[in-house]
Design a protein around this motif. Structure first.
Motif, PDB file in Angstrom:
ATOM      1  N   THR A 162       0.829  -1.199   0.000  1.00 35.96           N
ATOM      2  CA  THR A 162       0.000   0.000   0.000  1.00 35.96           C
ATOM      3  C   THR A 162       0.866   1.251   0.000  1.00 35.96           C
ATOM      4  OG1 THR A 162      -1.735  -1.199   1.167  1.00 35.96           O
ATOM      5  CG2 THR A 162      -1.854   1.204   1.240  1.00 35.96           C
ATOM      6  N   GLY A 163       1.894   1.263   0.839  1.00 29.88           N
ATOM      7  CA  GLY A 163       2.799   2.415   0.879  1.00 29.88           C
ATOM      8  C   GLY A 163       3.462   2.654  -0.459  1.00 29.88           C
ATOM      9  N   SER A 164       3.902   1.582  -1.082  1.00 29.13           N
ATOM     10  CA  SER A 164       4.556   1.710  -2.384  1.00 29.13           C
ATOM     11  C   SER A 164       3.577   2.247  -3.434  1.00 29.13           C
ATOM     12  CB  SER A 164       5.099   0.345  -2.802  1.00 29.13           C
ATOM     13  OG  SER A 164       5.678   0.421  -4.071  1.00 29.13           O
ATOM     14  N   ARG A 165       2.372   1.702  -3.450  1.00 29.23           N
ATOM     15  CA  ARG A 165       1.383   2.118  -4.440  1.00 29.23           C
ATOM     16  C   ARG A 165       0.934   3.563  -4.255  1.00 29.23           C
ATOM     17  NH1 ARG A 165      -3.511  -1.111  -3.940  1.00 29.23           N
ATOM     18  NH2 ARG A 165      -4.675   0.706  -3.353  1.00 29.23           N
ATOM     19  N   LEU A 166       0.846   3.994  -2.985  1.00 26.80           N
ATOM     20  CA  LEU A 166       0.358   5.345  -2.702  1.00 26.80           C
ATOM     21  C   LEU A 166       1.490   6.341  -2.441  1.00 26.80           C
ATOM     22  CD1 LEU A 166      -2.658   4.434  -0.372  1.00 26.80           C
ATOM     23  CD2 LEU A 166      -2.712   4.984  -2.816  1.00 26.80           C
ATOM     24  N   SER A 167       2.729   5.910  -2.616  1.00 31.70           N
ATOM     25  CA  SER A 167       3.911   6.756  -2.371  1.00 31.70           C
ATOM     26  C   SER A 167       3.914   7.306  -0.949  1.00 31.70           C
ATOM     27  CB  SER A 167       3.971   7.908  -3.386  1.00 31.70           C
ATOM     28  OG  SER A 167       4.071   7.404  -4.695  1.00 31.70           O
ATOM     29  N   MET A 168       3.712   6.401   0.005  1.00 29.67           N
ATOM     30  CA  MET A 168       3.695   6.747   1.427  1.00 29.67           C
ATOM     31  C   MET A 168       4.681   5.843   2.154  1.00 29.67           C
ATOM     32  SD  MET A 168      -0.460   6.876   2.030  1.00 29.67           S
ATOM     33  CE  MET A 168      -0.366   7.302   3.767  1.00 29.67           C
ATOM     34  N   THR A 169       5.180   6.315   3.296  1.00 30.47           N
ATOM     35  CA  THR A 169       6.014   5.455   4.120  1.00 30.47           C
ATOM     36  C   THR A 169       5.112   4.434   4.806  1.00 30.47           C
ATOM     37  OG1 THR A 169       5.821   6.809   6.118  1.00 30.47           O
ATOM     38  CG2 THR A 169       7.639   7.347   4.575  1.00 30.47           C
ATOM     39  N   GLU A 170       5.704   3.333   5.255  1.00 30.86           N
ATOM     40  CA  GLU A 170       4.925   2.319   5.957  1.00 30.86           C
ATOM     41  C   GLU A 170       4.317   2.892   7.233  1.00 30.86           C
ATOM     42  OE1 GLU A 170       6.816  -1.528   6.372  1.00 30.86           O
ATOM     43  OE2 GLU A 170       7.848  -1.230   4.468  1.00 30.86           O
ATOM     44  N   GLY A 171       5.061   3.746   7.907  1.00 36.35           N
ATOM     45  CA  GLY A 171       4.536   4.375   9.130  1.00 36.35           C
ATOM     46  C   GLY A 171       3.318   5.235   8.830  1.00 36.35           C
ATOM     47  N   ALA A 172       3.383   6.002   7.741  1.00 38.62           N
ATOM     48  CA  ALA A 172       2.242   6.847   7.362  1.00 38.62           C
ATOM     49  C   ALA A 172       1.042   5.992   6.992  1.00 38.62           C
ATOM     50  CB  ALA A 172       2.627   7.758   6.195  1.00 38.62           C
ATOM     51  N   VAL A 173       1.281   4.853   6.349  1.00 39.64           N
ATOM     52  CA  VAL A 173       0.178   3.944   6.004  1.00 39.64           C
ATOM     53  C   VAL A 173      -0.471   3.409   7.280  1.00 39.64           C
ATOM     54  CG1 VAL A 173      -0.404   1.721   4.945  1.00 39.64           C
ATOM     55  CG2 VAL A 173       1.118   3.296   3.755  1.00 39.64           C
ATOM     56  N   ARG A 174       0.343   3.024   8.245  1.00 36.89           N
ATOM     57  CA  ARG A 174      -0.198   2.495   9.510  1.00 36.89           C
ATOM     58  C   ARG A 174      -1.036   3.550  10.233  1.00 36.89           C
ATOM     59  NH1 ARG A 174       4.958   0.071   9.621  1.00 36.89           N
ATOM     60  NH2 ARG A 174       4.811  -2.181   9.464  1.00 36.89           N
ATOM     61  N   VAL A 175      -0.535   4.778  10.253  1.00 39.87           N
ATOM     62  CA  VAL A 175      -1.274   5.860  10.922  1.00 39.87           C
ATOM     63  C   VAL A 175      -2.600   6.105  10.214  1.00 39.87           C
ATOM     64  CG1 VAL A 175      -1.258   8.340  11.412  1.00 39.87           C
ATOM     65  CG2 VAL A 175       0.758   6.964  11.913  1.00 39.87           C
ATOM     66  N   ALA A 176      -2.572   6.192   8.889  1.00 39.45           N
ATOM     67  CA  ALA A 176      -3.803   6.436   8.127  1.00 39.45           C
ATOM     68  C   ALA A 176      -4.779   5.283   8.308  1.00 39.45           C
ATOM     69  CB  ALA A 176      -3.485   6.651   6.649  1.00 39.45           C
ATOM     70  N   LEU A 177      -4.274   4.050   8.325  1.00 40.19           N
ATOM     71  CA  LEU A 177      -5.139   2.885   8.519  1.00 40.19           C
ATOM     72  C   LEU A 177      -5.784   2.929   9.900  1.00 40.19           C
ATOM     73  CD1 LEU A 177      -6.191   0.132   7.531  1.00 40.19           C
ATOM     74  CD2 LEU A 177      -4.119  -0.893   8.502  1.00 40.19           C
ATOM     75  N   HIS A 178      -4.980   3.194  10.915  1.00 35.81           N
ATOM     76  CA  HIS A 178      -5.512   3.244  12.285  1.00 35.81           C
ATOM     77  C   HIS A 178      -6.575   4.331  12.417  1.00 35.81           C
ATOM     78  CE1 HIS A 178      -5.700   3.141  16.620  1.00 35.81           C
ATOM     79  NE2 HIS A 178      -5.447   4.435  16.644  1.00 35.81           N
TER      80      HIS A 178
END
Length: 193
Positions: A162-178
């Motif tokens: 998801t991070g790769s597809r959306l050009s986000m860091t893994e941490g940012a993906v986790r925060v957005a998901l939470h």
């Protein structure tokens, strides 16, 4: 007395000897280094078992962590301050490697379920949302949260993908998901009578 208890009892008496072996190893004494690693392995194993004991860790998991610890000691041995005791430094490595292993494993428990079908109540069908209901719920989120929640929770993509597809860091993906899931849960509580 178990092997673990024996190892723990020997720790204070052996601490000075182990420190001397580590000092010698750092100066190139291979024999002292082999002795040190051989002596530390059962102590590290006991530390890992004690830490992972309630986490359903199998013998393979424990041995993996022990090997990771021994490798870390090898790679980082020059960082140990010879003026300090050796065992707290080793214990910190063991604790960190154990935590890393638990994070990789996640919170899954591995329990045998053979024969339990007779005593467990039949699972009732869970209510699930239809595709339009999911779309309406996701529409309540910000664009980023919506994309992340859809990718991870609906489409089953990993955090990394998801991070790769959306050009986000893994941490940012986790925060957005939470945050997205928290907002969805709050919305669902509002809708339920």
């Amino acid at each position: 007395m178990s092997v673990d208890e024996e190892s723990e009892c020997e720790v204070p008496a052996q601490g000075d000897l182990w420190r001397d072996w580590m000092k010698a190893a750092n100066r190139g004494d291979e024999t002292a280094y082999r002795r040190l690693l051989s002596a530390l392995a059962p102590v590290i194993r006991a530390m890992v078992r004690r830490t992972q004991g309630g986490m359903s860790a199998g013998a393979a998991d424990v041995e993996d962590v022990v090997q990771e610890c021994l490798l870390a000691i090898h790679l980082k041995r020059q960082t140990w301050d010879e003026a300090l005791p050796l065992l707290p430094w080793v214990a910190a490595i063991a604790r960190n490697k154990t935590i890393d292993n638990l994070r990789r494993r996640g919170r899954r428990l591995e329990l045998p379920i053979d024969g339990l079908e007779e005593i467990l109540p039949a699972a009732e069908a869970e209510e699930s949302l239809s595709a339009p209901e999911i779309d309406r719920a996701l529409a309540e989120l910000s664009k980023t949260q919506r994309e992340v929640v859809r990718a991870v929770s609906v489409d089953g993509a990993s955090i990394r993908e998801t991070g790769s597809r959306l050009s986000m860091t893994e941490g940012a993906v986790r925060v957005a998901l939470h945050r997205g899931l928290t907002a969805l849960a709050a919305k669902m509580r509002e809708l339920k009578p």
